[in-house]
Design an enzyme around this catalytic site. Structure first.
Site, PDB file in Angstrom:
ATOM      1  N   GLU A   1     -48.946  81.488 -98.636  1.00 20.80           N
ATOM      2  CA  GLU A   1     -49.665  81.097 -97.414  1.00 20.80           C
ATOM      3  C   GLU A   1     -50.835  80.230 -97.839  1.00 20.80           C
ATOM      4  OE1 GLU A   1     -51.035  84.440 -94.983  1.00 20.80           O
ATOM      5  OE2 GLU A   1     -52.734  83.237 -94.294  1.00 20.80           O
TER       6      GLU A   1
ATOM      7  N   ARG B   1     -58.286  76.027 -94.403  1.00 20.90           N
ATOM      8  CA  ARG B   1     -59.742  76.176 -94.451  1.00 20.90           C
ATOM      9  C   ARG B   1     -60.400  75.016 -95.177  1.00 20.90           C
ATOM     10  NH1 ARG B   1     -59.860  82.540 -96.285  1.00 20.90           N
ATOM     11  NH2 ARG B   1     -58.449  83.206 -94.651  1.00 20.90           N
TER      12      ARG B   1
ATOM     13  N   LYS C   1     -49.768  90.038 -88.554  1.00 21.24           N
ATOM     14  CA  LYS C   1     -50.694  90.163 -89.684  1.00 21.24           C
ATOM     15  C   LYS C   1     -51.811  91.103 -89.232  1.00 21.24           C
ATOM     16  CE  LYS C   1     -53.901  87.432 -92.530  1.00 21.24           C
ATOM     17  NZ  LYS C   1     -53.996  86.188 -93.319  1.00 21.24           N
TER      18      LYS C   1
ATOM     19  N   THR D   1     -54.550  80.712 -91.553  1.00 21.88           N
ATOM     20  CA  THR D   1     -55.811  80.439 -90.859  1.00 21.88           C
ATOM     21  C   THR D   1     -55.614  79.398 -89.750  1.00 21.88           C
ATOM     22  OG1 THR D   1     -56.873  80.824 -93.024  1.00 21.88           O
ATOM     23  CG2 THR D   1     -58.301  80.225 -91.218  1.00 21.88           C
TER      24      THR D   1
HETATM   25  C1  3PG Z   1     -56.776  85.961 -95.580  1.00 21.04           C
HETATM   26  O1  3PG Z   1     -57.167  85.050 -94.891  1.00 21.04           O
HETATM   27  O2  3PG Z   1     -55.659  86.448 -95.390  1.00 21.04           O
HETATM   28  C2  3PG Z   1     -57.722  86.563 -96.570  1.00 21.04           C
HETATM   29  O3  3PG Z   1     -58.672  85.648 -96.983  1.00 21.04           O
HETATM   30  C3  3PG Z   1     -57.095  87.253 -97.718  1.00 21.04           C
HETATM   31  O4  3PG Z   1     -57.856  88.371 -97.902  1.00 21.04           O
HETATM   32  P1  3PG Z   1     -58.348  88.834 -99.360  1.00 21.04           P
HETATM   33  O5  3PG Z   1     -59.037  87.642 -99.962  1.00 21.04           O
HETATM   34  O6  3PG Z   1     -59.303  89.975 -99.070  1.00 21.04           O
HETATM   35  O7  3PG Z   1     -57.143  89.246-100.118  1.00 21.04           O
END
Ligand code: 3PG
Length: 223
Positions: free
Chosen positions: A51, A55, A139, A79
């Site tokens: 994924e 960002r 999610k 995102t």
């Molecule tokens: C996301 O957007 O899914 C998160 O940034 C991932 O979360 P983590 O960095 O706590 O694993």
């Protein structure tokens, strides 16, 4: 009593995609070429999906590069915050779309897209709204801060039809306990693609971490 919505093929496909991936590395890139290098390193470690978050300005080009240069890797856009970004991701060639949370307008737009979408949710009401549109896999974000395993167990009672990809605060040590839950089809996280490794070009470390993640997937109870 209302009828359970019929699960559309694409919604079911999202579940199968997540189940097949097992662990979803969540990556933020500073340059488009990193999408390709990271995807290659993850594939070498045995992971089949990535994924890439929208960002940074480089994200869409990174998605296209990873798609082009790493055959067999499922490349998703993460995102996604609004319908326009979802269209941008589709145009960049994303195989699937992930959102951290989902407004009603975004949910409607996702339901109409021709690729699997995994909408984000954090509350029972948000989950209910997405289930009513037919979504089967969501999610759960940010998973650990909002309750983690206890929350997922609680949700299984009223919403047994839903499946989850918990993400946010999960790491290599805590992933197995999430993977063992019956309503979890995949676990997401950035621990395999640490910013420090990427900045230093340590793709060997990404591959090693991906290989350890692969072993966790293969050891999960349903495997
Ligand atoms: C996301 O957007 O899914 C998160 O940034 C991932 O979360 P983590 O960095 O706590 O694993």
């Amino acid at each position: 009593m209302t009828a359970t919505p019929v699960v559309q093929p694409l919604f079911r496909q999202a579940t199968e995609l997540l189940r097949g991936a097992g662990i979803m590395p969540v990556v933020t890139v500073e340059r488009a070429g990193q999408g390709r290098s990271i995807a290659l390193a993850l594939a070498e470690g045995g992971l089949g999906a990535i994924e890439i978050t929208l960002r940074t300005p480089a994200a869409l080009a990174a998605i296209s590069a990873a798609k082009r240069d790493v055959p067999g890797m499922l490349v998703g856009a993460g995102t996604i915050l609004d319908p326009a970004q979802a269209q941008d991701a589709l145009a960049a060639g994303a195989d699937f779309i992930v959102t951290p949370g989902t407004t009603p307008a975004l949910a409607e737009a996702l339901a109409a897209l021709p690729i699997p979408c995994i909408p984000g949710a954090a509350t029972i009401s948000e989950m209910l709204a997405l289930a009513a549109l037919g979504f089967e896999s969501l999610k759960l974000f940010p998973a650990v801060p909002i309750g983690g395993i206890a929350l997922l167990n609680s949700v299984a009672g009223p919403l047994p039809q839903l499946r989850f990809c918990p993400t946010g605060g999960i790491d290599e040590a805590s992933a197995p306990a999430f993977l063992a839950l019956p309503n979890v089809v995949c676990v997401g996280g950035s621990w395999m693609v640490s910013k420090e490794w990427i900045a230093a070009g340590r793709f060997d470390a990404v591959t090693e971490s991906a290989a350890r993640a692969r072993a966790l997937i293969d050891a999960r109870p349903s495997a």
